[in-house]
Design a protein around this motif. Structure first.
Motif, PDB file in Angstrom:
ATOM      1  N   LYS A   1     -57.474  63.269  23.408  1.00  0.00           N
ATOM      2  CA  LYS A   1     -56.188  63.017  24.072  1.00  0.00           C
ATOM      3  C   LYS A   1     -55.109  63.936  23.505  1.00  0.00           C
ATOM      4  CE  LYS A   1     -53.683  60.791  27.051  1.00  0.00           C
ATOM      5  NZ  LYS A   1     -53.914  60.983  28.510  1.00  0.00           N
ATOM      6  N   ILE A   2     -55.132  64.165  22.211  1.00  0.00           N
ATOM      7  CA  ILE A   2     -54.190  65.106  21.601  1.00  0.00           C
ATOM      8  C   ILE A   2     -54.386  66.492  22.184  1.00  0.00           C
ATOM      9  CG2 ILE A   2     -53.662  66.346  19.455  1.00  0.00           C
ATOM     10  CD1 ILE A   2     -54.107  63.706  17.961  1.00  0.00           C
ATOM     11  N   GLN A   3     -55.629  66.934  22.279  1.00  0.00           N
ATOM     12  CA  GLN A   3     -55.903  68.256  22.848  1.00  0.00           C
ATOM     13  C   GLN A   3     -55.420  68.341  24.293  1.00  0.00           C
ATOM     14  OE1 GLN A   3     -60.166  68.436  22.012  1.00  0.00           O
ATOM     15  NE2 GLN A   3     -59.788  69.853  20.308  1.00  0.00           N
ATOM     16  N   GLU A   4     -55.676  67.286  25.055  1.00  0.00           N
ATOM     17  CA  GLU A   4     -55.242  67.258  26.452  1.00  0.00           C
ATOM     18  C   GLU A   4     -53.715  67.330  26.546  1.00  0.00           C
ATOM     19  OE1 GLU A   4     -55.115  63.941  30.000  1.00  0.00           O
ATOM     20  OE2 GLU A   4     -56.929  64.038  28.751  1.00  0.00           O
ATOM     21  N   ASN A   5     -53.015  66.594  25.687  1.00  0.00           N
ATOM     22  CA  ASN A   5     -51.548  66.588  25.715  1.00  0.00           C
ATOM     23  C   ASN A   5     -50.956  67.913  25.268  1.00  0.00           C
ATOM     24  OD1 ASN A   5     -51.407  63.950  26.657  1.00  0.00           O
ATOM     25  ND2 ASN A   5     -51.326  63.060  24.609  1.00  0.00           N
ATOM     26  N   LEU A   6     -51.730  68.708  24.568  1.00  0.00           N
ATOM     27  CA  LEU A   6     -51.296  70.049  24.177  1.00  0.00           C
ATOM     28  C   LEU A   6     -51.664  71.101  25.218  1.00  0.00           C
ATOM     29  CD1 LEU A   6     -52.232  69.972  20.373  1.00  0.00           C
ATOM     30  CD2 LEU A   6     -49.925  70.108  21.328  1.00  0.00           C
ATOM     31  N   GLY A   7     -52.231  70.656  26.325  1.00  0.00           N
ATOM     32  CA  GLY A   7     -52.624  71.588  27.375  1.00  0.00           C
ATOM     33  C   GLY A   7     -53.929  72.295  27.105  1.00  0.00           C
ATOM     34  N   LEU A   8     -54.736  71.731  26.208  1.00  0.00           N
ATOM     35  CA  LEU A   8     -56.028  72.313  25.865  1.00  0.00           C
ATOM     36  C   LEU A   8     -57.148  71.570  26.580  1.00  0.00           C
ATOM     37  CD1 LEU A   8     -55.468  72.562  22.001  1.00  0.00           C
ATOM     38  CD2 LEU A   8     -55.160  74.400  23.676  1.00  0.00           C
ATOM     39  N   GLU A   9     -58.260  72.230  26.717  1.00  0.00           N
ATOM     40  CA  GLU A   9     -59.444  71.587  27.265  1.00  0.00           C
ATOM     41  C   GLU A   9     -60.061  70.702  26.186  1.00  0.00           C
ATOM     42  OE1 GLU A   9     -62.196  70.577  30.150  1.00  0.00           O
ATOM     43  OE2 GLU A   9     -60.459  71.917  30.392  1.00  0.00           O
ATOM     44  N   PRO A  10     -60.143  69.385  26.418  1.00  0.00           N
ATOM     45  CA  PRO A  10     -60.719  68.507  25.385  1.00  0.00           C
ATOM     46  C   PRO A  10     -62.147  68.905  25.035  1.00  0.00           C
ATOM     47  CG  PRO A  10     -59.598  67.227  27.076  1.00  0.00           C
ATOM     48  CD  PRO A  10     -59.676  68.637  27.596  1.00  0.00           C
ATOM     49  N   MET A  11     -62.448  68.902  23.744  1.00  0.00           N
ATOM     50  CA  MET A  11     -63.775  69.286  23.277  1.00  0.00           C
ATOM     51  C   MET A  11     -64.683  68.068  23.176  1.00  0.00           C
ATOM     52  SD  MET A  11     -62.817  71.864  20.143  1.00  0.00           S
ATOM     53  CE  MET A  11     -61.905  73.385  20.397  1.00  0.00           C
ATOM     54  N   GLU A  12     -65.946  68.277  23.421  1.00  0.00           N
ATOM     55  CA  GLU A  12     -66.913  67.191  23.270  1.00  0.00           C
ATOM     56  C   GLU A  12     -66.960  66.733  21.820  1.00  0.00           C
ATOM     57  OE1 GLU A  12     -71.707  66.294  23.921  1.00  0.00           O
ATOM     58  OE2 GLU A  12     -70.840  68.219  24.528  1.00  0.00           O
ATOM     59  N   LYS A  13     -66.884  67.698  20.880  1.00  0.00           N
ATOM     60  CA  LYS A  13     -66.834  67.407  19.455  1.00  0.00           C
ATOM     61  C   LYS A  13     -65.569  68.051  18.888  1.00  0.00           C
ATOM     62  CE  LYS A  13     -71.854  67.040  18.800  1.00  0.00           C
ATOM     63  NZ  LYS A  13     -73.033  67.550  18.020  1.00  0.00           N
ATOM     64  N   PRO A  14     -64.442  67.330  18.925  1.00  0.00           N
ATOM     65  CA  PRO A  14     -63.156  67.954  18.595  1.00  0.00           C
ATOM     66  C   PRO A  14     -62.879  68.129  17.101  1.00  0.00           C
ATOM     67  CG  PRO A  14     -62.839  65.659  19.176  1.00  0.00           C
ATOM     68  CD  PRO A  14     -64.288  65.951  19.411  1.00  0.00           C
ATOM     69  N   PHE A  15     -63.615  67.424  16.249  1.00  0.00           N
ATOM     70  CA  PHE A  15     -63.318  67.473  14.821  1.00  0.00           C
ATOM     71  C   PHE A  15     -64.050  68.618  14.130  1.00  0.00           C
ATOM     72  CE2 PHE A  15     -62.432  62.967  15.780  1.00  0.00           C
ATOM     73  CZ  PHE A  15     -61.140  62.893  15.285  1.00  0.00           C
ATOM     74  N   LEU A  16     -63.419  69.156  13.077  1.00  0.00           N
ATOM     75  CA  LEU A  16     -64.065  70.174  12.262  1.00  0.00           C
ATOM     76  C   LEU A  16     -65.413  69.669  11.760  1.00  0.00           C
ATOM     77  CD1 LEU A  16     -61.304  71.574   9.842  1.00  0.00           C
ATOM     78  CD2 LEU A  16     -62.441  72.818  11.682  1.00  0.00           C
TER      79      LEU A  16
END
Length: 529
Positions: free
Chosen positions: A357-372
């Motif tokens: 959701k953070i990625q989406e709100n930043l205009g990014l494509e949400p990642m399946e695995k968003p964490f490092l």
């Protein structure tokens, strides 16, 4: 083979992880900054007393510090601590969008590292160890400190100088991961470096002696006369000179830093009165004490020049002088072995949804695995050390700064890192805004896995030190070898602190007025929107 007492530690953490989560939320939402952590320290004091600890409030002459002790017969004394200071200007809500915490200015304090989870992760470990000590009648003493103002390297040099660590047999320092490769590991050889900081105060005490005063004026600051430059000008001169002379303080080719904050500026009105008093605060991180002294020598020269130009007097007061760290491989290895048992944190389910959701709100494509990937993986201490050394000159023995180093010179000490939530970059060169890391530290589902892993690792290490005499002796023998005989040994570094707790400056803080409880900089409609 995991002992029954260590299983008890893990069971206690699993059974109490809901409380640990709630406790972290409490401290995180307080967001109190250095030397002004009144609610946070009071919460710890009350909680520790409820858990059966004897607590000295205001330890070392610091109102927001404490020293808590719990004893179960004669045995080793194991130390640990909580930090709970936040950082001004980081008031981010536990949300997936950028906004300050409700009702506060965006300039209010907020947890960045986050120290809220640092403290609860350590507390959870010590309470879990206490439960195992009670169940299996393990002898020993737990000594748990409240360490305020870590961002200023504030309390630990003072506690150390006043003898609070002298009876420790071993100490455990935990910190959330903050830079690769130090994630889900323990520090090996290259420990943190020196931090010096000082407050420079300029006062314009005799403005009437600047040039000349008109004989026809009944006041020393006539509107018709040229006024003295004053304290504001002195601070501006100090700031400019020190920026200009930075490359002339130390040689290039190493990692060091100098930061400054203007704490007070003049107190003058629109009248023809010069700024009477102004203060600028400098914080330096350098590889060793000799380099710190060189930087301070240049800063003192700059202060003298700035004061003369501003027609002012000046003085320097110490805020901190903290020592370098000291390795202890025995402690590092034993703690890492317990981290293997506890396991690295796992960020899944609701944590992934929040990150996406953070990625989406930043205009990014949400990642399946968003964490490092690294925050869910262990790295051997020696491997982390090897990677850390890649960017450092061979002569540099210490890097970055943190005042856990004060414990290192009084007892064998480990520095433990556990992965905190951090997001993968969607493309090379992309950096997430600061608020993202801060928000992740306050969203339960994202920060709780780190707290659980830390609590288990810390708790099991405490139990090992209390139940394995040979392990503790090996750690202490190494400590004595590295210090040339222990405290006061031939290679031992004595506390550098020769100053009183710097608690009376105008540090940023929350205030209560007729408008309610707010940051010293009030919230605006823009903040609230």
């Amino acid at each position: 083979m995991v002992s029954e007492s260590k299983k008890q530690v893990m069971d206690w953490v699993d059974q109490n992880k809901g409380d640990l989560s709630d406790w972290n939320q409490t401290i995180w939402h307080y967001g109190e900054t250095a030397w002004r952590e009144y609610k946070s320290s009071a919460w710890y004091v009350n909680q520790l007393r409820e858990q059966g600890f004897e607590v000295e409030e205001g330890s070392g002459g610091m109102p927001t510090a404490f020293c808590a002790t719990w004893k179960n017969g004669d045995g080793p004394v194991i130390g640990g601590y909580a930090e709970y200071d936040a950082v001004p200007g980081n008031s981010q809500a536990a949300d997936t969008v950028e906004r300050p915490r409700d009702g506060l200015s965006k300039y209010a304090g907020g947890h960045t590292d986050p120290h809220s989870a640092l403290g609860i992760g350590s507390l959870g470990g010590f309470l879990a160890a206490k439960a195992a000590m009670e169940k299996y009648d393990i002898k020993g003493t737990l000594k748990f400190f409240g360490e305020p103002a870590e961002k200023l390297r504030g309390s630990k040099p003072i506690h150390a100088a006043k003898g609070y660590y002298d009876d420790l047999d071993a100490a455990i320092s935990f910190h959330p991961f903050y830079m690769l490769p130090l994630c889900n590991t323990t520090r090996w050889d290259t420990h943190c470096a020196v931090a010096f900081s000082a407050m420079y105060t300029f006062t314009c005490d005799e403005p009437q002696t600047w040039l000349s005063s008109g004989s026809d004026s009944p006041i020393p600051a006539s509107h018709a006369e040229a006024r003295a430059p004053g304290a504001t000008d002195a601070v501006v001169n100090m700031y400019t000179l020190s920026k200009m002379y930075r490359e002339h303080m130390l040689s290039n080719g190493m990692g060091w830093s100098m930061n400054e904050t203007i704490l007070n500026t003049g107190q003058a009105t629109a009248d023809n009165i010069p700024g009477q008093m102004a203060q600028i605060y400098y914080f330096i991180r350098v590889p060793n004490v000799e380099m710190a002294k060189k930087v301070m020598e240049v800063l003192d020269r700059n202060a003298e020049s700035a004061a003369k130009a501003g027609h002012c007097n000046w003085k320097r007061d110490w805020i901190t002088k903290s020592r370098t760290g000291l390795a202890n491989h025995t402690m590092a290895e034993a703690t890492f072995n317990n981290l293997k048992i506890a396991g690295a944190p796992v960020f899944d389910g609701e944590a992934i949804k929040a990150a996406q959701k953070i990625q989406e709100n930043l205009g990014l494509e949400p990642m399946e695995k968003p964490f490092l990937d690294e925050i869910e993986q262990l790295i051997e201490p020696e491997e982390a050390e090897k990677k850390l050394r890649e960017s450092l000159p061979s002569w540099q023995q210490h890097f970055t700064s943190d005042d856990y180093t004060e414990y290192c010179w009084h007892a064998p000490t480990v520095r433990l890192y556990i992965g905190r939530p951090a997001l993968k970059s969607p493309k090379p060169g992309y950096a997430y805004p600061t608020w993202v890391m801060n928000a992740l530290g306050g969203i339960r589902e994202c920060i709780d896995p780190m707290i659980v892993s830390a609590s288990k690792t810390v708790g099991m290490t405490v139990v090992d030190l209390l139940t394995q005499p040979e392990l503790l002796k090996k750690a202490q023998d190494e400590f004595k070898e590295r210090t040339g005989g222990g405290i006061n040994g031939s290679k031992w570094e004595a506390p550098l602190c020769d100053y009183e707790p710097p608690i009376d400056y105008r540090w940023p803080e929350y205030v209560t007025t007729e408008r309610g409880y707010e940051w010293v900089i009030p919230a605006t409609k823009e903040d609230e929107s």
